[in-house]
Design a protein around this motif. Structure first.
Motif, short mmCIF file in Angstrom:
data_model
loop_
_atom_site.label_atom_id
_atom_site.label_comp_id
_atom_site.label_asym_id
_atom_site.label_seq_id
_atom_site.Cartn_x
_atom_site.Cartn_y
_atom_site.Cartn_z
N GLU A 133 0.53 7.41 -3.89
CA GLU A 133 1.81 6.84 -3.45
C GLU A 133 2.85 7.94 -3.21
O GLU A 133 3.58 7.90 -2.21
CB GLU A 133 2.33 5.83 -4.47
CG GLU A 133 1.51 4.57 -4.51
CD GLU A 133 1.88 3.64 -5.64
OE1 GLU A 133 1.37 2.51 -5.63
OE2 GLU A 133 2.68 4.02 -6.53
N ASN A 134 2.90 8.92 -4.09
CA ASN A 134 3.83 10.04 -3.89
C ASN A 134 3.48 10.83 -2.65
O ASN A 134 4.36 11.25 -1.89
CB ASN A 134 3.87 10.94 -5.13
CG ASN A 134 4.60 10.30 -6.28
OD1 ASN A 134 5.47 9.46 -6.09
ND2 ASN A 134 4.22 10.66 -7.49
N LYS A 137 4.59 8.95 0.46
CA LYS A 137 6.03 9.13 0.73
C LYS A 137 6.28 10.49 1.36
O LYS A 137 7.08 10.60 2.30
CB LYS A 137 6.83 8.99 -0.58
CG LYS A 137 6.87 7.59 -1.11
CD LYS A 137 7.73 7.55 -2.36
CE LYS A 137 7.07 6.74 -3.43
NZ LYS A 137 7.81 6.74 -4.70
N ASN A 142 6.26 4.35 4.48
CA ASN A 142 7.13 3.56 3.61
C ASN A 142 6.45 2.32 3.06
O ASN A 142 7.05 1.55 2.32
CB ASN A 142 8.46 3.21 4.30
CG ASN A 142 8.27 2.40 5.56
OD1 ASN A 142 7.28 1.70 5.72
ND2 ASN A 142 9.23 2.51 6.47
N LYS A 186 2.32 -2.72 -0.67
CA LYS A 186 3.42 -2.33 -1.56
C LYS A 186 4.39 -1.49 -0.75
O LYS A 186 3.98 -0.59 -0.01
CB LYS A 186 2.86 -1.52 -2.73
CG LYS A 186 3.91 -1.08 -3.74
CD LYS A 186 3.22 -0.32 -4.88
CE LYS A 186 4.16 0.07 -5.98
NZ LYS A 186 3.47 0.78 -7.07
N LEU A 188 7.02 1.46 -0.50
CA LEU A 188 7.09 2.75 -1.18
C LEU A 188 8.49 3.33 -1.15
O LEU A 188 8.68 4.51 -0.94
CB LEU A 188 6.10 3.73 -0.54
CG LEU A 188 4.64 3.30 -0.54
CD1 LEU A 188 3.81 4.28 0.26
CD2 LEU A 188 4.11 3.17 -1.96
#
Length: 189
Positions: A133-134, A137, A142, A186, A188
């Protein structure tokens, strides 16, 4: 904290990673066979085939807005993986989801979050997802999309517990007849 939570995550990238890519591919295909009973299929596993290619051709290369991470145990064996790539790499999926996302170029697909059975439920999967997820980003995504087999209750619970929300289900032909997968995503922010 378990010993697995402190093992380094290795990013698969750069020149000279063909052997590691081949090992990661073999690990993923082994998990797929063991958990789902599915043998290699070129259409379903093209992303894994790209692991051993040069960066320009790899779905998971930074230059293609992708990433692939793996974790090795103290003996050097791969025990966990996870990757992401631009959702446009899967045109059928992107077309199926076109109504859901305003800007498809802002959506990545999280894939191949696989753990050896000996290290499941010890926090390593959650750690890999946080790193993915990091990274997403950082690559200017997004939203993250994924799908999981509807028959794997533990996997579905894992994704829900990781903050992903189910929004649909779809079926597809498989070697065993017809399978059903669950769509998750999801934001982000």
């Amino acid at each position: 904290m378990t010993e697995f939570e402190t093992l380094p995550l290795e990013r698969l990238s750069g020149e000279g990673c063909a052997e590691t890519g081949a090992d990661a591919r073999a690990f993923c295909l082994g998990v797929i066979q063991q958990v789902y009973g599915i043998a290699y299929h070129p259409d379903w596993h093209a992303d894994l085939d790209s692991l051993a290619l040069a960066a320009a051709d790899s779905w998971f290369s930074n230059e293609n807005r992708g990433a692939f991470f793996l974790v090795r145990n103290l003996q050097g064996q791969i025990i966990a993986t996870g990757g992401l790539y631009d959702l446009a790499r899967k045109p059928n999926t992107a077309n199926r989801l076109a109504q859901r996302y305003d800007a498809m170029e802002n959506v990545c697909q999280i894939v191949r979050v696989y753990l050896d059975a000996s290290v499941r439920r010890m926090g390593l999967g959650s750690r890999i997802v946080r790193v993915l997820e990091n990274e997403a980003k950082t690559l200017n995504y997004n939203a993250a999309y994924l799908h999981a087999d509807a028959q794997t209750a533990g996997t579905l619970l894992f994704w829900r517990d990781s903050g992903y929300r189910e929004f649909d289900r779809f079926t597809y032909p498989s070697p065993t007849g017809t399978d059903t997968s669950v769509d998750f995503d999801k934001l982000l922010a």
